[in-house]
Design a protein around this motif. Structure first.
Motif, mmCIF file in Angstrom:
data_model
loop_
_atom_site.group_PDB
_atom_site.id
_atom_site.type_symbol
_atom_site.label_atom_id
_atom_site.label_comp_id
_atom_site.label_asym_id
_atom_site.label_seq_id
_atom_site.Cartn_x
_atom_site.Cartn_y
_atom_site.Cartn_z
ATOM 1 N N GLN A 141 13.272 -15.795 5.871
ATOM 2 C CA GLN A 141 13.795 -14.668 6.653
ATOM 3 C C GLN A 141 15.314 -14.708 6.546
ATOM 4 N N VAL A 142 15.915 -13.531 6.497
ATOM 5 C CA VAL A 142 17.372 -13.490 6.337
ATOM 6 C C VAL A 142 18.010 -12.531 7.336
ATOM 7 N N ARG A 143 19.273 -12.790 7.614
ATOM 8 C CA ARG A 143 20.065 -11.959 8.509
ATOM 9 C C ARG A 143 21.470 -11.907 7.936
ATOM 10 N N GLY A 144 22.148 -10.787 8.068
ATOM 11 C CA GLY A 144 23.521 -10.754 7.586
ATOM 12 C C GLY A 144 23.948 -9.358 7.185
ATOM 13 N N PRO A 145 25.234 -9.223 6.839
ATOM 14 C CA PRO A 145 25.779 -7.905 6.508
ATOM 15 C C PRO A 145 25.335 -7.379 5.150
ATOM 16 N N ASN A 146 24.522 -8.180 4.430
ATOM 17 C CA ASN A 146 24.004 -7.740 3.138
ATOM 18 C C ASN A 146 22.743 -6.890 3.267
ATOM 19 N N LEU A 147 22.231 -6.731 4.504
ATOM 20 C CA LEU A 147 20.936 -6.069 4.670
ATOM 21 C C LEU A 147 21.006 -4.538 4.669
ATOM 22 N N PHE A 148 19.898 -3.929 4.275
ATOM 23 C CA PHE A 148 19.746 -2.472 4.342
ATOM 24 C C PHE A 148 19.701 -2.033 5.804
ATOM 25 N N THR A 149 19.721 -0.713 6.033
ATOM 26 C CA THR A 149 19.650 -0.244 7.408
ATOM 27 C C THR A 149 18.234 0.112 7.826
ATOM 28 N N GLU A 150 17.501 0.768 6.924
ATOM 29 C CA GLU A 150 16.149 1.211 7.292
ATOM 30 C C GLU A 150 15.422 1.699 6.056
ATOM 31 N N GLU B 141 8.317 2.979 11.604
ATOM 32 C CA GLU B 141 7.360 1.882 11.881
ATOM 33 C C GLU B 141 7.494 0.785 10.831
ATOM 34 N N ALA B 142 7.633 1.203 9.578
ATOM 35 C CA ALA B 142 7.776 0.208 8.501
ATOM 36 C C ALA B 142 9.069 -0.580 8.693
ATOM 37 N N THR B 143 10.129 0.107 9.135
ATOM 38 C CA THR B 143 11.406 -0.584 9.370
ATOM 39 C C THR B 143 11.228 -1.607 10.488
ATOM 40 N N ALA B 144 10.602 -1.171 11.574
ATOM 41 C CA ALA B 144 10.428 -2.086 12.709
ATOM 42 C C ALA B 144 9.593 -3.286 12.302
ATOM 43 N N ALA B 145 8.556 -3.048 11.509
ATOM 44 C CA ALA B 145 7.663 -4.144 11.120
ATOM 45 C C ALA B 145 8.356 -5.143 10.188
ATOM 46 N N ALA B 146 9.409 -4.694 9.531
ATOM 47 C CA ALA B 146 10.076 -5.565 8.553
ATOM 48 C C ALA B 146 10.993 -6.586 9.221
ATOM 49 N N PHE B 147 11.338 -6.349 10.494
ATOM 50 C CA PHE B 147 12.274 -7.232 11.199
ATOM 51 C C PHE B 147 11.586 -7.946 12.356
ATOM 52 N N THR B 148 12.066 -9.159 12.676
ATOM 53 C CA THR B 148 11.614 -9.813 13.905
ATOM 54 C C THR B 148 12.405 -9.186 15.060
ATOM 55 N N GLU B 149 12.016 -9.529 16.279
ATOM 56 C CA GLU B 149 12.699 -8.936 17.436
ATOM 57 C C GLU B 149 14.188 -9.272 17.460
ATOM 58 N N ASP B 150 14.517 -10.465 16.955
ATOM 59 C CA ASP B 150 15.936 -10.837 16.972
ATOM 60 C C ASP B 150 16.637 -10.564 15.637
ATOM 61 N N THR C 215 0.851 -1.190 0.000
ATOM 62 C CA THR C 215 0.000 0.000 0.000
ATOM 63 C C THR C 215 0.882 1.234 0.000
ATOM 64 N N GLY C 216 0.285 2.360 -0.319
ATOM 65 C CA GLY C 216 0.992 3.635 -0.205
ATOM 66 C C GLY C 216 2.089 3.803 -1.235
ATOM 67 N N PRO C 217 2.763 4.947 -1.178
ATOM 68 C CA PRO C 217 3.823 5.220 -2.159
ATOM 69 C C PRO C 217 5.085 4.418 -1.846
ATOM 70 N N PRO C 218 6.024 4.327 -2.812
ATOM 71 C CA PRO C 218 7.251 3.553 -2.590
ATOM 72 C C PRO C 218 8.055 4.059 -1.388
ATOM 73 N N LYS C 219 8.791 3.136 -0.769
ATOM 74 C CA LYS C 219 9.639 3.464 0.390
ATOM 75 C C LYS C 219 11.097 3.475 -0.053
ATOM 76 N N GLY C 220 11.876 4.352 0.574
ATOM 77 C CA GLY C 220 13.300 4.442 0.224
ATOM 78 C C GLY C 220 14.112 3.490 1.098
ATOM 79 N N ALA C 221 14.677 2.460 0.485
ATOM 80 C CA ALA C 221 15.525 1.529 1.236
ATOM 81 C C ALA C 221 16.934 2.125 1.312
ATOM 82 N N VAL C 222 17.407 2.315 2.543
ATOM 83 C CA VAL C 222 18.735 2.914 2.734
ATOM 84 C C VAL C 222 19.776 1.795 2.735
ATOM 85 N N ILE C 223 20.628 1.818 1.727
ATOM 86 C CA ILE C 223 21.605 0.736 1.534
ATOM 87 C C ILE C 223 23.003 1.245 1.901
#
Ligand code: MCA
Ligand code: AMP
Length: 501
Positions: A353-362, A368-377, A162-170
């Motif tokens: 689900q993935v984890r690692g140094p290849n991931l974006f920051t936010e 809120e969208a950033t928080a929702a994209a990750f699990t607690e760990d 939904t909504g307009p595109p989000k900027g992934a900070v790489i």
């Protein structure tokens, strides 16, 4: 003037640094970039990108009008040398999409090829022409210092449901990591010459397709626009690798029966790589049959860069995206999004689900969208559903959100198209779905309730409307007119009930 000496830590482009330090050395004469009949060696790239880097060094953030040209590659390299985050803009973006990206990312400058006309949405930005002048002296930056590996390198806009595109900070760290992991998986070296015709405002074409060869000290030949004839020409003239989205490989598969030169050229390639969406097994098989070569797939996402790949020294199994890349942790989870699926049985489905140094920051400005994209760990929820074969090969079987459409390798959110359609005076209600398409993977279908049933808007009218506001690749290809949209008791549109006939 003294030569630009930037100690990039980690140095994103060692071959460029070397060419800068020793402009007469053999490394400086190696080819780096070629677009049509224009090309730059590493020495020339250093000479043209470093003065530009010095000019943008004080900018907070820059936008790059990312046409498929040498200028775009030079501008992005300059931004990376300067440690200034760059926002690549789709030059076909419509007014509403551009307006959103510019106000959200707030660049201080827009870099564009000389002579390019920029749309009104960018009128308020200071413009800087990307002059490719290889005779310019290399320049030193006002405040060199090694950019922090965690600092943002690129902000890439990507659609959500939904909504307009989000900027992934790489961050720089993710770019270096993903490219090195691919080098390991693909035995990718400075001797490789890559050919592709991908757009330069997304991860695939820009990070893998331009920054990838530069990080290896190799070269890339960009086709300007994808055409099978260009692929055949470059692969028969020394290119070793081809990158493409499935639509491109589908068009290759369609052309092969009548084009023996294309078959011969593909047979010579060291590596044929597909990604951004699933390559149907039928196209895999047709290409293998005509060329004796197997296309390999890798799986990534704007937010994660690359996660898995079939390895150059592995078995190229059609319909799979291979194994996790070095440094990438990958798990499948059950419906609850936290319980790991342990099975490697080729049939138990879970969310990747993935984890690692290849991931974006936010997501920029979207905590809120950033928080929702990750699990607690700290696992990133991809929304892709998959199974794992006993030997670890991952097979993607679908995605969680039906409101995300992959068309031509572009991710497109149904919600943003619905919003655009609702702004058309002839549309009272709108719903958007994707349906299978042999060429595009999925095509966008609009279901609308016209404001005036006697004169409903035509498919061309609505396609133009969406293309002008958002982008041409987001335009509906099919439009159905309905008296009412199917809704449940809560008033929510039941998209599964939207089928013609
Ligand atoms: C047609 N056109 C229009 C309209 N109708 N323009 C304005 N208004 C209209 N109503 C124009 C189009 O702009 C285009 O112009 C031409 O007509 C044909 O358009 P179309 O049929 O849509 O596309 P195509 O040219 O056939 O494109 C197929 C494609 C393209 C080349 C495969 O979809 C493509 O480049 N896909 C790559 C997507 C990608 O890179 N995704 C990576 C993101 P013109 O002819 O002038 O162009 S995913 C990613 O990065 C992750 C990390 C990953 O895993 O890779
Ligand atoms: P984007 O957000 O545009 O970067 O697209 C990322 C999405 O593309 C992923 O979440 C997957 O759904 C899809 N994708 C990328 N590569 C592949 C592949 N090789 N096979 C299937 N889907 C893919």
């Amino acid at each position: 003037m003294s030569p630009l000496s930037l100690d990039l830590s980690p140095d994103l482009f060692p071959a460029l640094t070397e060419a800068q330090a020793d402009p007469d050395g053999p490394g400086a004469h190696r080819p780096a970039l070629r677009f049509g009949d224009r090309s730059l060696t590493y020495g020339e790239l250093a000479a043209t990108a470093s003065p530009l880097a010095a000019r943008v060094a004080e900018a907070g953030r820059i936008a790059v009008w990312a046409t498929p040209t040498l200028e775009t590659a030079v501008a992005v390299v300059a931004a990376l040398l300067a440690g200034v985050p760059a926002v690549p803009l789709n030059p076909k973006s419509g007014e509403s999409e551009l307006g959103h990206i510019v106000s959200d990312s707030a660049p201080t400058l827009v870099l564009a090829a000389p002579g390019t006309q920029l749309p009104p949405a960018l009128a308020a930005l200071e413009r800087l022409d990307i002059d490719i002048d290889t005779s310019a002296p290399t320049t030193s930056l006002p405040s060199p210092g090694a950019p922090d590996p965690e600092s943002p390198a690129l902000i890439v806009y990507t659609s959500g449901t939904t909504g307009p595109p989000k900027g992934a900070v790489i961050p720089r760290r993710a770019i270096a990591t993903t490219l090195d992991a691919l080098a390991d998986a693909w035995q990718w070296t400075g001797d490789d010459i890559l050919v592709h015709g991908l757009p330069l405002f997304h991860v695939h074409g820009l990070i893998l397709g331009i920054l990838g060869p530069l990080r290896r000290g190799g070269s890339v030949r960009h086709l300007g626009r994808f055409e099978t004839a260009g692929v055949a020409r470059e692969l028969s003239e020394g290119a070793t690798m081809l990158f493409g989205v499935p639509t491109m490989y589908h068009r290759i598969a369609e052309t092969l029966p009548d084009d023996p030169a294309l078959a011969k050229a593909l047979a010579r390639a060291r590596l044929l790589v597909s990604g951004s969406a699933a390559l149907p097994v039928h196209d895999h098989e047709r290409i293998a049959q005509a060329t004796g070569r197997r296309v390999i797939e890798r799986y990534g996402m704007t937010e994660t860069l690359m996660n898995t790949s079939v390895r150059a020294d592995g078995e190229p199994r059609a319909g799979t995206v291979g194994v996790p890349l070095p440094g990438v942790e990958l798990r499948l989870t059950e419906e609850d999004g936290t319980t790991a699926v342990e099975a490697y049985d080729g049939e138990t489905v879970g969310e990747i689900q993935v984890r690692g140094p290849n991931l974006f920051t936010e997501y920029l400005n979207r905590p809120e969208a950033t928080a929702a994209a990750f699990t607690e760990d700290g696992w990133f929820r991809t929304g892709d559903m998959a199974v794992r074969d006993p030997d670890g090969y991952v097979r993607i079987v679908g995605r969680k959100a039906t409101d995300l459409i992959k068309s031509g390798g572009y991710k497109i959110g149904a919600g943003e198209i619905e919003n655009a359609l609702l702004e058309h005076p002839g549309v009272r209600e709108a719903a958007v779905t994707g349906e299978p398409d042999a060429d595009l993977g999925e095509r966008i279908v609009a279901w609308i309730v016209p404001a005036d049933p006697q004169s409903p808007p035509t498919v061309d009218e609505l396609a133009d409307h969406v293309a002008r506001r958002l982008a041409p690749h987001k335009r509906p290809r099919v439009v159905h007119h309905l008296d009412a949209l199917p809704r449940n008791d809560m008033g929510k549109i039941m998209k599964r009930a939207l089928t013609h006939d």
